[in-house]
Enzyme design. Structure first.
Site, PDB file in Angstrom:
ATOM      1  N   ASP A   1      -8.916   2.372   0.797  1.00 20.38           N
ATOM      2  CA  ASP A   1      -8.578   2.400  -0.637  1.00 20.38           C
ATOM      3  C   ASP A   1      -7.375   2.854  -1.021  1.00 20.38           C
ATOM      4  OD1 ASP A   1      -8.115   1.009  -2.595  1.00 20.38           O
ATOM      5  OD2 ASP A   1      -9.442   2.364  -3.796  1.00 20.38           O
ATOM      6  N   HIS A   2      -6.101   2.907  -0.880  1.00 21.32           N
ATOM      7  CA  HIS A   2      -5.008   3.418  -1.840  1.00 21.32           C
ATOM      8  C   HIS A   2      -4.504   4.241  -0.919  1.00 21.32           C
ATOM      9  CE1 HIS A   2      -3.923   1.838  -5.336  1.00 21.32           C
ATOM     10  NE2 HIS A   2      -5.029   1.768  -5.717  1.00 21.32           N
TER      11      HIS A   2
ATOM     12  N   GLU B   1      -4.191  -5.189   2.432  1.00 23.85           N
ATOM     13  CA  GLU B   1      -3.736  -5.459   1.054  1.00 23.85           C
ATOM     14  C   GLU B   1      -2.306  -4.211   0.864  1.00 23.85           C
ATOM     15  OE1 GLU B   1      -6.145  -5.618  -2.192  1.00 23.85           O
ATOM     16  OE2 GLU B   1      -5.755  -3.890  -3.188  1.00 23.85           O
TER      17      GLU B   1
ATOM     18  N   LYS C   1      -8.899   3.162 -16.607  1.00 24.05           N
ATOM     19  CA  LYS C   1     -10.397   3.534 -15.733  1.00 24.05           C
ATOM     20  C   LYS C   1     -12.015   3.361 -16.997  1.00 24.05           C
ATOM     21  CE  LYS C   1      -8.972   4.714 -11.500  1.00 24.05           C
ATOM     22  NZ  LYS C   1      -8.310   4.388 -10.804  1.00 24.05           N
TER      23      LYS C   1
ATOM     24  N   HIS D   1      -6.571  -4.069 -10.017  1.00 22.46           N
ATOM     25  CA  HIS D   1      -7.249  -2.936  -9.216  1.00 22.46           C
ATOM     26  C   HIS D   1      -7.745  -2.671 -10.330  1.00 22.46           C
ATOM     27  CE1 HIS D   1      -5.455  -1.361  -5.294  1.00 22.46           C
ATOM     28  NE2 HIS D   1      -5.737  -2.976  -5.354  1.00 22.46           N
TER      29      HIS D   1
END
Ligand SMILES: [Zn+2]
Length: 496
Positions: free
Chosen positions: A167-168, A276, A318, A350
């Site tokens: 991820d990221h 992605e 978040k 996201h």
């Protein structure tokens, strides 16, 4: 190892023992392969895979001999053995025909609950999903993450398939490492290549910057876009000089990097893969027009993406609900969704945990083809379990998190209203879990996970980590239940 002998004896006879006070038996994990039988158990808080019988699987699994079998620890090596014999324990790609949900598990304990929550739904789980930042902040490795997910799948006997997302990721060295370790999805974070502040510049300023590009690059963009209108599933997108130049300045470098990573790594893979692109972790909001520009360039350069994550208007902070103008969000999201559909990939949302106000909008416009990434919300559910079952630990965590918030804010952008958090000494033990219903307290605990899990006392011993894990282990069914409820609410509201 107490109590394992009798379980092994019965397994040898083909029986599955019920759990008792000393050994918890994960019945759903039971598997037979040729002449070997396997089952996962837990004793004294430690899980083992018990194996009896004979054959290569029996021989390959490493563990301590007990009676007629072996008790095999959940080691990295044993995970690789499971991967070789049981395909469903290997992460896989899902492509663009079904929704996926990112369910990052910082503790390595949440996946059984996640599996329960999505079973039988119109969505596949990306159970392993951690950014390099999350791994660093929790002192875990990518292998730890992959091991935990594979063992959870085995424990639950879940054969529906799951993914693993690097991820990221920004750096090429990390991309290479993650691919070698077997991830099935990569979220390429291009934020380092996207300059901020371009939108606020005048036409004269951006024009003079554009004129510094080589002539052939200027011609390329002008010929393709200037004063052109594109019909994208009914959305008309036209470029005047100023918007075009601004997009070029914003995304040209990032596009080069995306193309490079695709050609160098992704296109060379000999397996299906979910690639992605993320342009969300920047201050530059991705307008539907900018989204089209990026997607159109990627397509013309032969880059196949499975999903793309724009930076939406409003704020996706978040662990709390959407902040911003919901009507504007819907207008833009509907266009983003049409653009994604036009190019044939999934829109990726996201920081998608707890965005209940906008989930129905996302459901309506993406029509079940979407990737929704959640990460820390399962950590907050873990904290909720702690608050309910171990108030003394919760009080210490809470105090510590508030005291060390400053440190966490170096990594995360949140804007909690700290005055709305009730003073800890005014809340009784029975009501501590209510903090997890307060946005500010949620955010404070959401971003301090790394500091909490790695905190040490004066002797260098973990301050909270062991007790945290021990409590969750004791109350593992409660944790599963709370995830089924909370993630289940996400899935329901998303219409999946
Ligand atoms: Zn992101």
């Amino acid at each position: 190892m107490e109590g394992l002998l009798s379980v092994i004896e019965e397994l040898y006879q083909g029986k599955i023992t019920a759990s008792n006070t000393r050994v918890k038996v994960y019945k759903k994990s039971f598997k037979e392969h040729e002449q070997a039988r396997l089952i996962m158990v837990k004793t004294n808080g430690i899980r083992y895979i018990l194996v009896v019988g004979k054959g290569s699987l029996f021989d390959d699994l490493q563990g301590e001999n007990i009676g007629k079998g072996k008790a095999c620890p959940l080691s990295h090596e044993n995970r690789l053995v499971l991967n070789r014999y049981f395909d469903y324990t290997v992460p896989r790609a899902f492509g663009t025909k079904i929704a996926t949900m990112g369910l990052g598990d910082r503790l390595g304990l949440a996946s059984p609950g996640h599996i329960e929550a999505i079973k039988g739904r119109l969505v596949k789980p990306i159970l392993a999903q951690q950014s390099i930042r999350e791994l660093t902040l929790t002192n875990r490795t990518m292998n730890d993450m992959l091991d935990a997910a594979a063992f959870a799948v085995f424990q639950e006997g879940y054969e529906g398939g799951y993914g693993a997302d690097g991820d990221h990721i920004k750096q090429e060295s990390d991309i290479q490492m993650a691919l070698e370790l077997g991830i099935s999805m990569l979220t390429l974070d291009c934020s380092d290549y996207i300059p901020t502040g371009i939108g606020a510049k005048s036409l004269e300023e951006v024009r003079s910057e554009f004129e510094k590009y080589p002539k052939d690059v200027q011609d390329y963009y002008n010929e393709r876009y200037l004063h052109q209108t594109f019909d994208v599933n009914g959305v008309a997108i036209s470029f005047d000089e100023e918007t075009l130049i601004k997009y070029v300045l914003e995304y040209d470098e990032a596009l080069k990097y995306m193309v490079h990573v695709y050609n160098e790594y992704i296109s060379k893979l000999d397996r299906d893969f979910d690639f992605e692109i993320s342009i969300d972790e920047t201050e530059t909001i991705t307008s539907p027009m900018a989204h089209f520009f990026v997607a159109n360039e990627l397509t013309s350069k032969g880059v196949k993406v499975i999903s793309l994550a724009p930076r939406f208007c409003g704020e996706f902070q978040k662990g709390i609900d959407y902040i911003g103008d919901v009507e504007q969000f819907e207008r833009e999201l509907s266009e983003h969704a049409l653009i994604a559909e036009y190019f044939g990939y999934k829109l990726s949302i996201h920081s998608g945990s707890d965005k209940f106000r906008v989930f129905p909008i996302i459901a309506k416009h993406t029509k079940g083809i979407v990737h929704v990434k959640t990460a820390g919300t399962n950590w907050l559910e873990a904290v909720r379990v702690i608050a309910k079952t171990n108030p003394y630990l919760y009080r210490r965590l809470h105090t510590f998190a508030l005291r060390n918030l400053e440190e966490a804010l170096k990594y995360y952008h949140i804007t909690p209203d700290l005055d709305s958090i009730a003073p800890l000494d005014s809340v009784t033990d029975e009501n501590l879990a209510d903090y997890m219903n307060n946005d500010a307290a949620r955010q404070v605990l959401h971003v301090t996970y790394g500091i909490i899990l790695t905190a040490k006392d004066d002797n260098g011993e973990p301050l909270f980590k062991e007790e945290f894990y021990k409590t969750l282990d004791e109350y593992e069914d409660e944790y599963i239940e709370s995830l089924v409820h909370h993630i289940g609410n996400h899935v329901d509201t998303l219409g999946l």
